[in-house]
Motif scaffolding. Sequence first.
Motif, short mmCIF file in Angstrom:
data_model
loop_
_atom_site.label_atom_id
_atom_site.label_comp_id
_atom_site.label_asym_id
_atom_site.label_seq_id
_atom_site.Cartn_x
_atom_site.Cartn_y
_atom_site.Cartn_z
N SER A 59 0.81 -1.23 0.00
CA SER A 59 0.00 0.00 0.00
C SER A 59 0.84 1.27 0.00
O SER A 59 0.37 2.35 -0.37
CB SER A 59 -0.93 0.01 1.23
N ASP A 60 2.13 1.15 0.40
CA ASP A 60 3.01 2.31 0.41
C ASP A 60 3.41 2.66 -1.02
O ASP A 60 4.04 1.85 -1.71
CB ASP A 60 4.26 2.00 1.26
N GLU A 61 3.05 3.86 -1.47
CA GLU A 61 3.26 4.24 -2.87
C GLU A 61 4.74 4.27 -3.24
O GLU A 61 5.13 3.84 -4.33
CB GLU A 61 2.62 5.61 -3.15
N LYS A 62 5.59 4.82 -2.35
CA LYS A 62 7.02 4.89 -2.66
C LYS A 62 7.63 3.49 -2.74
O LYS A 62 8.40 3.17 -3.64
CB LYS A 62 7.76 5.70 -1.60
N ARG A 63 7.26 2.66 -1.76
CA ARG A 63 7.77 1.30 -1.78
C ARG A 63 7.30 0.56 -3.04
O ARG A 63 8.06 -0.17 -3.67
CB ARG A 63 7.31 0.55 -0.53
N PHE A 64 6.04 0.76 -3.42
CA PHE A 64 5.50 0.13 -4.63
C PHE A 64 6.30 0.57 -5.86
O PHE A 64 6.66 -0.26 -6.71
CB PHE A 64 4.02 0.49 -4.81
N ALA A 65 6.59 1.88 -5.94
CA ALA A 65 7.35 2.39 -7.09
C ALA A 65 8.75 1.81 -7.12
O ALA A 65 9.26 1.40 -8.18
CB ALA A 65 7.39 3.91 -7.04
N ASP A 66 9.41 1.76 -5.95
CA ASP A 66 10.77 1.22 -5.89
C ASP A 66 10.79 -0.26 -6.31
O ASP A 66 11.64 -0.69 -7.09
CB ASP A 66 11.34 1.36 -4.48
N TRP A 67 9.84 -1.03 -5.80
CA TRP A 67 9.78 -2.45 -6.15
C TRP A 67 9.49 -2.65 -7.64
O TRP A 67 10.03 -3.56 -8.27
CB TRP A 67 8.71 -3.15 -5.30
N SER A 68 8.66 -1.80 -8.20
CA SER A 68 8.33 -1.90 -9.63
C SER A 68 9.58 -1.65 -10.48
O SER A 68 9.85 -2.37 -11.45
CB SER A 68 7.23 -0.91 -10.00
N HIS A 69 10.35 -0.61 -10.11
CA HIS A 69 11.59 -0.32 -10.84
C HIS A 69 12.61 -1.44 -10.67
O HIS A 69 13.34 -1.79 -11.61
CB HIS A 69 12.18 1.01 -10.38
N ILE A 70 12.68 -2.01 -9.46
CA ILE A 70 13.62 -3.11 -9.24
C ILE A 70 13.24 -4.33 -10.09
O ILE A 70 14.11 -5.01 -10.65
CB ILE A 70 13.68 -3.48 -7.74
N LEU A 71 11.94 -4.62 -10.19
CA LEU A 71 11.50 -5.73 -11.05
C LEU A 71 11.97 -5.53 -12.49
O LEU A 71 12.46 -6.46 -13.13
CB LEU A 71 9.98 -5.85 -11.02
N LEU A 72 11.80 -4.30 -13.00
CA LEU A 72 12.23 -4.00 -14.37
C LEU A 72 13.74 -4.14 -14.50
O LEU A 72 14.23 -4.77 -15.45
CB LEU A 72 11.78 -2.59 -14.76
N ASP A 73 14.49 -3.57 -13.55
CA ASP A 73 15.95 -3.62 -13.63
C ASP A 73 16.47 -5.05 -13.54
O ASP A 73 17.41 -5.44 -14.23
CB ASP A 73 16.57 -2.77 -12.52
N GLN A 74 15.84 -5.86 -12.69
CA GLN A 74 16.24 -7.27 -12.59
C GLN A 74 16.00 -8.01 -13.91
O GLN A 74 16.81 -8.85 -14.33
CB GLN A 74 15.48 -7.96 -11.47
N ALA A 75 14.90 -7.69 -14.56
CA ALA A 75 14.59 -8.33 -15.85
C ALA A 75 15.62 -7.94 -16.90
O ALA A 75 16.03 -8.77 -17.73
CB ALA A 75 13.19 -7.93 -16.30
#
Length: 645
Positions: free
Chosen positions: A592-608
């Motif tokens: 639910s934390d917007e900043k954490r959600f954004a960080d995790w989304s970017h990390i998913l992309l970078d890992q890919a």
Amino acid sequence: MSEVRSAETLGFQAEVKQLLHLMVHSLYGNKEIFLRELVSNASDACDKLRFEALADTALWETDPDLKIRVAYDKAARKLSVSDNGVGMSRDEVISNIGTIAKSGTREFFQSLTGDQAKDAHLIGQFGVGFYSSFIVADKVTLVTRRAGMTAEHGVRWESDGGGEYTLETVTREGRGTEVILHLRESEDELLSGFRLRSILRKYSDHITIPILMNKEEWDEDKKAEVLKDEDEQINQASALWARPKSEITEEQYQEFYKHVGHDFEPPLAWTHARVEGKQEYTMLLYLPAHAPFDLWDRDHRHGVKLYVQRVFIMDDAEQLMPAYLRFVRGVIDSNDLPLNVSREILQESKTVEAIRAGCVKRVLSLLEDLSEKEKDKYATVWNEFGRVLKEGVAEDFANRERIAKLLRFSSSREEKEDETVSLADYVSRMKEGQDKVYYITAESFGAARASPHLEIFRKKGVEVLLMHDRVDEWVMANLTEFEGKKLQSVAKGDLDLGKLEDEAEKKEQENEAGEFKELTDKIGKVLGEKVKDVRVTHRLTDSPACLVADPSAMSTNLERLLKAAGHKVPETKPTLEVNPHHPLVSALKHESDEKRFADWSHILLDQAVLAEGGQLDEPGAFVKRLNELMLDMAGSGKRIWTPGS
């Protein structure tokens, strides 16, 4: 030869000094090849004169009969090889003997190991020619004059094989070159007519120029062989390729290859044929056992010699063999081309087109025979020349299907980097219901084998070809199907496994796409212009996410290769696919934390991106996000949410 008019001492190029030292120590066990090399050079000089004289008959001077002479002097401990070929000017002597102006020189010296046995093989590949004289001689003298120049333009070269050589201008009446070897004390066996004849017949019988020696007879009083003033021809002096195949031994074929291929090693295989009909020509073509050092230099071709009616025309007739077969060596002798044929004429000649097509078919047939009947030999061909052969898929449309059958790849079935799997092998092992040949391209075997795109295929036991050569991207852009089966990249477009999936699996995928629609839309909004779309995947079983290119777009691997080569590449956006069964994605769904959600989304992309072997646009931002999340989780004692917790 008379008075010396000018003399100077010059230093060898550093590479020449290094080669001389290596050669004397590494090749001594096969020292008799020096005579083959010197006679081969003399033969080439005669061929070049015959070709140049087609345009300028004055070059014949008063001596129209080409010949090579081998002589020895026991008392003076000298051995000489001379010819009345084209000869050399002073500048040509410096260029040809003082330096090595050869493509691949740097790579050659970098390949040397210090192991004499291994280095002897490498030196043989590189070719040593004239320098092989120093294997048996502690001093070598060369006297030469260029055809067409006057007698006072003779040149005398001399060296003891150290760091320097002397160069003098002398008078030489006859054109051509004489190499005089001052033999080492241990080389008495070479001061024997019998020994020299046996070496010449072993290595140089195929030479088309007569090789002459003085006849010898036994002198009862001296109890020794004595030289007579009468000449004896040692070799057959007929074009080997023009003889019936039944009259040529395997050893003769191999020695001829060493002459035309400038190689110490025997060839892997050869094809010899005479073609009659609209065009009449003879071909004798060889597959070397090892790649030359300049294999990747497409502009320097040293493969096929062209003869017209037994007359040598040119060394590197690239018009007669396509670039993807540039490793082929040999001779083509045409009865239809004019003797004054030029490279420009070759480019426009219909006769040449027909000869080229015929020769390509013969070489491909030879490769096919090896691939079917002598798999070990074909494995050698593929290891040495496979990457070059692959170029033919894009360059030779007429033979694309034949070339495709010769290709070899790594595979997820073998899990080995060795490229041993053919497309036919793959098709023969396809699972019931499979209608595509699946492959993946990557910058290395490790990256291909570890790609997350393979996960669903491993789960279902479906083989995937692992392509990790740079040229593979070019190959697959031009090879879309094989024997009616479409070739499909597992990293492009929607994954449709067809009959490999049952209806229950397809229904589950539809449900998951709906269930996670809100999550994928939200991730897409966060990532913005970095991706084209975000969607649920069924490619993955273990990884959280992967990147997928559009079916018509270039792969991310090709995009990286082009950028690394300095090309401007149109900006394309990949699709990010997320695995709904992975704990990271499940946790993200509940974040639910917007900043954490954004960080995790970017990390998913970078890992890919990293999983594909790519480079991040902002590696610092990736590290910062990762560190913040790790510190946050460590400080709070939290762990990644998993289903059922």
